[in-house]
Write a protein that holds these residues in place. Structure first.
Motif, mmCIF file in Angstrom:
data_model
loop_
_atom_site.group_PDB
_atom_site.id
_atom_site.type_symbol
_atom_site.label_atom_id
_atom_site.label_comp_id
_atom_site.label_asym_id
_atom_site.label_seq_id
_atom_site.Cartn_x
_atom_site.Cartn_y
_atom_site.Cartn_z
ATOM 1 N N THR A 83 0.845 -1.184 0.000
ATOM 2 C CA THR A 83 0.000 0.000 0.000
ATOM 3 C C THR A 83 0.886 1.242 0.000
ATOM 4 O O THR A 83 1.994 1.233 0.543
ATOM 5 N N SER A 84 0.377 2.296 -0.614
ATOM 6 C CA SER A 84 1.157 3.535 -0.668
ATOM 7 C C SER A 84 1.356 4.090 0.738
ATOM 8 O O SER A 84 0.436 4.100 1.560
ATOM 9 N N THR A 96 13.386 5.535 -0.710
ATOM 10 C CA THR A 96 12.002 5.646 -1.166
ATOM 11 C C THR A 96 11.873 5.091 -2.575
ATOM 12 O O THR A 96 12.711 5.379 -3.440
ATOM 13 N N SER A 99 9.037 3.803 -5.898
ATOM 14 C CA SER A 99 7.727 3.837 -6.537
ATOM 15 C C SER A 99 7.394 2.444 -7.056
ATOM 16 O O SER A 99 8.205 1.827 -7.757
ATOM 17 N N GLN A 107 4.369 -0.037 -8.955
ATOM 18 C CA GLN A 107 3.191 0.072 -9.821
ATOM 19 C C GLN A 107 2.954 -1.233 -10.558
ATOM 20 O O GLN A 107 3.896 -1.972 -10.858
ATOM 21 N N ALA A 159 2.454 3.484 -6.019
ATOM 22 C CA ALA A 159 2.516 3.457 -4.557
ATOM 23 C C ALA A 159 3.932 3.835 -4.128
ATOM 24 O O ALA A 159 4.913 3.299 -4.647
ATOM 25 N N SER A 160 4.034 4.779 -3.203
ATOM 26 C CA SER A 160 5.338 5.186 -2.680
ATOM 27 C C SER A 160 5.611 4.434 -1.381
ATOM 28 O O SER A 160 4.802 4.476 -0.445
ATOM 29 N N VAL A 161 6.731 3.715 -1.339
ATOM 30 C CA VAL A 161 7.099 2.944 -0.142
ATOM 31 C C VAL A 161 8.503 3.337 0.298
ATOM 32 O O VAL A 161 9.326 3.791 -0.503
#
Length: 267
Positions: A90-91, A148, A150, A152, A168-170
């Protein structure tokens, strides 16, 4: 939703004194539009498809003496793109790791296609395709370095149409480093009255932009009041033991992204 199919072409007559009287647009062998005059020789039309499916497009010209010529059929497929969703990650998720060990991220998701089939689902990390799963679902792992990222998913249907999820950024966060210089991990006290045990050490965080939010002294696993600010990184405090016995003393550092490390005692 309706889709406009652009149709262009030309028509002419080889006989002197003859002319093109009309040109018709045929869709699946049925005439749907008729053009006369200049529009019959230079055709620029649009057919609006209101449903998905395959359409046979042709032009049929008729000259002033009844001669008829029809172009070969061109097949146009009107397709709806697939739908795709990502269930993990999840982002905004933060994953914890230590040192230089990458984090093994679990990725899962699925896709559907209302008018065909899903050919494959691809995983993109930081804009690059790193895994492809045939069919309508994906379940895999991918190793992420600290930082960080991205993440997808992109689904492709049997007609080549593509849909992507929102990125989603993790964050992969490395745990802080904490070193205890005093006391040793286990202290035996036989003193009859309360005694202050010096506790010293240091804490730091390896990730750029991250910081130590607190450091706690653990006594037999129980956290004492947290040290914050500069006191959390350069630890110089004490614990007052009020009874004889054995005390296990440790330092526990927590960074601003929830990473935690516990010391093993002074060396």
């Amino acid at each position: 939703s309706p889709l406009g199919i652009s149709v262009t072409g030309t028509a002419s007559d080889p006989d002197s004194g003859d002319s093109v009287s009309k040109t018709e647009l045929l869709v699946n062998s049925s005439s749907v539009q008729t053009f006369t005059g200049a529009a019959a020789t230079s055709i620029n039309a649009t057919y609006t498809a209101t449903a998905v499916g395959q359409f046979q497009i042709q032009l049929r010209s008729t000259d002033s003496h009844g001669g008829v010529t029809t172009t070969p059929a061109v097949t146009v497929a009107v397709d709806s793109p697939p739908a795709v969703s990502m269930t993990a990650p999840t982002s905004g998720a933060t994953f914890q790791t230590t040192g230089s060990t990458p984090y093994s991220m679990t990725v899962s998701g699925s896709a559907t296609d209302s008018d065909g089939t899903v050919a494959n689902v691809q995983l993109f990390v930081d804009g690059a395709s790193v895994a492809t799963s045939a069919g309508a679902s994906i379940s895999t792992t991918y190793s992420l370095a600290a930082g960080t990222h991205s993440v997808q998913l992109r689904a492709t249907d049997n007609q080549g149409l593509v849909t992507s999820t929102a990125a989603a950024s993790v964050l992969v966060n490395r745990a802080p480093t904490v070193t205890q210089t005093a006391p040793p991990a286990s202290v035996l006290l036989w003193h009859g009255s309360a005694i202050a045990i010096p506790v010293t050490g240091s804490a730091s965080d390896p990730d750029s932009g991250d910081s130590i939010s607190k450091t706690e002294v653990l006594v037999n696993g129980v956290a004492q009041p947290a040290l914050t600010g500069s006191a959390a990184t350069a630890i110089n405090t004490s614990y007052t033991a009020s009874a004889a016995g054995t005390y296990v003393i440790q330092l526990r550092a927590t960074d601003s992204h929830g990473g935690v490390s516990v010391s093993t005692g002074a060396s």
